[in-house]
Design a protein around this motif. Structure first.
Motif, PDB file in Angstrom:
ATOM      1  N   ILE A  47      12.009  -8.243  -6.656  1.00 50.78           N
ATOM      2  CA  ILE A  47      11.496  -7.255  -5.693  1.00 50.78           C
ATOM      3  C   ILE A  47      12.608  -6.610  -4.864  1.00 50.78           C
ATOM      4  O   ILE A  47      12.640  -5.382  -4.738  1.00 50.78           O
ATOM      5  N   PRO A  48      13.547  -7.372  -4.308  1.00 58.36           N
ATOM      6  CA  PRO A  48      14.598  -6.704  -3.512  1.00 58.36           C
ATOM      7  C   PRO A  48      15.492  -5.762  -4.312  1.00 58.36           C
ATOM      8  O   PRO A  48      16.190  -4.934  -3.734  1.00 58.36           O
ATOM      9  N   GLU A  49      15.482  -5.879  -5.632  1.00 57.47           N
ATOM     10  CA  GLU A  49      16.299  -5.016  -6.482  1.00 57.47           C
ATOM     11  C   GLU A  49      15.595  -3.699  -6.815  1.00 57.47           C
ATOM     12  O   GLU A  49      16.193  -2.820  -7.430  1.00 57.47           O
ATOM     13  N   GLN A  50      14.334  -3.576  -6.416  1.00 61.43           N
ATOM     14  CA  GLN A  50      13.530  -2.410  -6.769  1.00 61.43           C
ATOM     15  C   GLN A  50      13.613  -1.342  -5.672  1.00 61.43           C
ATOM     16  O   GLN A  50      13.924  -1.643  -4.528  1.00 61.43           O
ATOM     17  N   PRO A  51      13.268  -0.096  -6.012  1.00 59.12           N
ATOM     18  CA  PRO A  51      13.306   0.986  -5.014  1.00 59.12           C
ATOM     19  C   PRO A  51      12.056   0.959  -4.127  1.00 59.12           C
ATOM     20  O   PRO A  51      11.173   1.807  -4.234  1.00 59.12           O
ATOM     21  N   LEU A  52      11.980  -0.055  -3.284  1.00 65.39           N
ATOM     22  CA  LEU A  52      10.824  -0.263  -2.419  1.00 65.39           C
ATOM     23  C   LEU A  52      11.260  -0.297  -0.966  1.00 65.39           C
ATOM     24  O   LEU A  52      12.386  -0.702  -0.650  1.00 65.39           O
ATOM     25  N   LEU A  53      10.358   0.087  -0.069  1.00 66.17           N
ATOM     26  CA  LEU A  53      10.588  -0.113   1.358  1.00 66.17           C
ATOM     27  C   LEU A  53      10.526  -1.608   1.606  1.00 66.17           C
ATOM     28  O   LEU A  53       9.525  -2.254   1.303  1.00 66.17           O
ATOM     29  N   LEU A  54      11.600  -2.145   2.142  1.00 67.83           N
ATOM     30  CA  LEU A  54      11.731  -3.595   2.237  1.00 67.83           C
ATOM     31  C   LEU A  54      12.568  -3.952   3.450  1.00 67.83           C
ATOM     32  O   LEU A  54      13.526  -3.240   3.773  1.00 67.83           O
ATOM     33  N   MET A  55      12.198  -5.028   4.096  1.00 66.69           N
ATOM     34  CA  MET A  55      13.002  -5.549   5.211  1.00 66.69           C
ATOM     35  C   MET A  55      13.245  -7.033   4.979  1.00 66.69           C
ATOM     36  O   MET A  55      12.371  -7.750   4.487  1.00 66.69           O
ATOM     37  N   TYR A  56      14.430  -7.473   5.361  1.00 67.26           N
ATOM     38  CA  TYR A  56      14.720  -8.899   5.404  1.00 67.26           C
ATOM     39  C   TYR A  56      14.405  -9.366   6.811  1.00 67.26           C
ATOM     40  O   TYR A  56      14.675  -8.657   7.781  1.00 67.26           O
ATOM     41  N   PRO A  95       0.799  -1.229   0.000  1.00 72.90           N
ATOM     42  CA  PRO A  95       0.000   0.000   0.000  1.00 72.90           C
ATOM     43  C   PRO A  95       0.833   1.281   0.000  1.00 72.90           C
ATOM     44  O   PRO A  95       0.314   2.360  -0.300  1.00 72.90           O
ATOM     45  N   LEU A  96       2.111   1.173   0.319  1.00 68.81           N
ATOM     46  CA  LEU A  96       2.973   2.353   0.381  1.00 68.81           C
ATOM     47  C   LEU A  96       3.672   2.657  -0.942  1.00 68.81           C
ATOM     48  O   LEU A  96       4.401   3.641  -1.038  1.00 68.81           O
ATOM     49  N   ILE A  97       3.454   1.828  -1.946  1.00 67.54           N
ATOM     50  CA  ILE A  97       4.130   2.030  -3.221  1.00 67.54           C
ATOM     51  C   ILE A  97       3.353   3.077  -4.020  1.00 67.54           C
ATOM     52  O   ILE A  97       2.183   2.882  -4.347  1.00 67.54           O
ATOM     53  N   SER A  98       4.017   4.165  -4.304  1.00 67.25           N
ATOM     54  CA  SER A  98       3.362   5.269  -5.031  1.00 67.25           C
ATOM     55  C   SER A  98       3.115   4.874  -6.485  1.00 67.25           C
ATOM     56  O   SER A  98       3.778   3.984  -7.032  1.00 67.25           O
ATOM     57  N   GLY A  99       2.194   5.558  -7.098  1.00 69.15           N
ATOM     58  CA  GLY A  99       1.900   5.319  -8.507  1.00 69.15           C
ATOM     59  C   GLY A  99       3.103   5.524  -9.395  1.00 69.15           C
ATOM     60  O   GLY A  99       3.335   4.766 -10.339  1.00 69.15           O
ATOM     61  N   GLN A 100       3.901   6.550  -9.102  1.00 60.82           N
ATOM     62  CA  GLN A 100       5.102   6.838  -9.885  1.00 60.82           C
ATOM     63  C   GLN A 100       6.101   5.684  -9.769  1.00 60.82           C
ATOM     64  O   GLN A 100       6.682   5.259 -10.757  1.00 60.82           O
ATOM     65  N   THR A 101       6.283   5.165  -8.564  1.00 59.92           N
ATOM     66  CA  THR A 101       7.190   4.023  -8.369  1.00 59.92           C
ATOM     67  C   THR A 101       6.628   2.793  -9.057  1.00 59.92           C
ATOM     68  O   THR A 101       7.359   2.060  -9.734  1.00 59.92           O
ATOM     69  N   LEU A 102       5.340   2.558  -8.907  1.00 55.65           N
ATOM     70  CA  LEU A 102       4.688   1.400  -9.522  1.00 55.65           C
ATOM     71  C   LEU A 102       4.875   1.424 -11.040  1.00 55.65           C
ATOM     72  O   LEU A 102       5.155   0.391 -11.652  1.00 55.65           O
ATOM     73  N   ASP A 103       4.746   2.598 -11.634  1.00 56.30           N
ATOM     74  CA  ASP A 103       4.907   2.736 -13.088  1.00 56.30           C
ATOM     75  C   ASP A 103       6.314   2.372 -13.556  1.00 56.30           C
ATOM     76  O   ASP A 103       6.503   1.975 -14.704  1.00 56.30           O
ATOM     77  N   ALA A 104       7.294   2.515 -12.676  1.00 55.64           N
ATOM     78  CA  ALA A 104       8.684   2.248 -13.046  1.00 55.64           C
ATOM     79  C   ALA A 104       9.109   0.799 -12.778  1.00 55.64           C
ATOM     80  O   ALA A 104      10.196   0.396 -13.181  1.00 55.64           O
ATOM     81  N   LEU A 105       8.262   0.019 -12.117  1.00 56.08           N
ATOM     82  CA  LEU A 105       8.615  -1.362 -11.789  1.00 56.08           C
ATOM     83  C   LEU A 105       8.435  -2.274 -13.002  1.00 56.08           C
ATOM     84  O   LEU A 105       7.591  -2.009 -13.862  1.00 56.08           O
ATOM     85  N   ASP A 148       7.068  -5.274 -15.261  1.00 55.89           N
ATOM     86  CA  ASP A 148       5.695  -5.766 -15.378  1.00 55.89           C
ATOM     87  C   ASP A 148       5.411  -6.970 -14.486  1.00 55.89           C
ATOM     88  O   ASP A 148       4.347  -7.048 -13.874  1.00 55.89           O
ATOM     89  N   HIS A 149       6.353  -7.912 -14.393  1.00 51.40           N
ATOM     90  CA  HIS A 149       6.107  -9.110 -13.594  1.00 51.40           C
ATOM     91  C   HIS A 149       5.982  -8.769 -12.110  1.00 51.40           C
ATOM     92  O   HIS A 149       5.200  -9.399 -11.398  1.00 51.40           O
ATOM     93  N   VAL A 150       6.695  -7.762 -11.643  1.00 52.19           N
ATOM     94  CA  VAL A 150       6.567  -7.314 -10.257  1.00 52.19           C
ATOM     95  C   VAL A 150       5.219  -6.615 -10.067  1.00 52.19           C
ATOM     96  O   VAL A 150       4.505  -6.866  -9.095  1.00 52.19           O
ATOM     97  N   VAL A 151       4.851  -5.761 -11.011  1.00 52.04           N
ATOM     98  CA  VAL A 151       3.565  -5.068 -10.943  1.00 52.04           C
ATOM     99  C   VAL A 151       2.416  -6.087 -10.922  1.00 52.04           C
ATOM    100  O   VAL A 151       1.453  -5.930 -10.167  1.00 52.04           O
ATOM    101  N   ASP A 152       2.530  -7.139 -11.727  1.00 48.08           N
ATOM    102  CA  ASP A 152       1.485  -8.165 -11.765  1.00 48.08           C
ATOM    103  C   ASP A 152       1.320  -8.841 -10.406  1.00 48.08           C
ATOM    104  O   ASP A 152       0.204  -9.032  -9.921  1.00 48.08           O
TER     105      ASP A 152
END
Length: 182
Positions: free
Chosen positions: A107-116, A42-52, A54-58
């Protein structure tokens, strides 16, 4: 929205997506390992989503569809989505044309808020389980069924830990400049 409201929204997402990584080879005999990833779709902005890719967006779109049908579920396991697609929608990742393995690897390679996450083997079993009835076989010859109640307990434990760990992560990201508002 005021900055304080934005920070609060970042600290308390409506849900998180949690999925398993391969159990590390160097931790094969260890009871705990860094073997899971968590993101807050839910925290992924539309601008970030547009840059991801396609398989991640799906994968994220199906995560949101699942979350929309399960609004009280704060912790969404990737295997929950897989089960839901198969058991309730009569679909599969393959029938949808989605390379979920590639997406989860990317997913871990993308500019997303992420924790291991460092997790135990029991929680790991639930993160990788998509079976209707999962039987775990032990080296001593015994076996047991992974129950829905235990799966919920694992989900609740993740929720409790993320509610404690996610806000400080957001605050550190803001303070360090890796996350900005505006």
């Amino acid at each position: 929205m005021q900055d304080a409201e934005i920070v609060s929204a970042l600290c308390h997402p409506k849900h998180w997506l949690v999925y398993a990584l391969p159990w590390p080879e160097n931790s094969r005999d260890e009871p705990l390992a860094e073997a899971a990833v968590v993101i807050a779709p839910p925290l992924i902005s539309g601008q970030t989503l547009d840059a991801l890719p396609d398989h991640v967006v799906d994968v994220l779109a199906w995560t949101q569809a699942y979350a929309n049908e399960h609004p009280d579920q704060e912790i969404v396991f990737f295997t929950d989505i897989t089960r839901w697609l198969e058991w309730e929608k009569d679909l599969s990742w393959a029938s949808l044309g989605i390379d979920w393995e590639w997406a989860l690897t990317d997913i871990p390679e993308q500019p997303l808020l992420l924790m291991y996450l460092t997790i135990n083997r029991r929680a790991y079993r639930h993160l990788i389980d998509t079976a209707r009835v999962a039987r775990v076989h032990h080296l001593d010859g015994t076996s047991e069924i992974l129950t829905a109640e235990e799966r919920q307990a694992v989900r609740d434990a993740f929720a409790g830990q993320l509610k404690a760990d996610w806000p400080p992560y957001i605050h550190r990201s803001l303070a360090g400049g890796s996350l900005t508002i505006g």
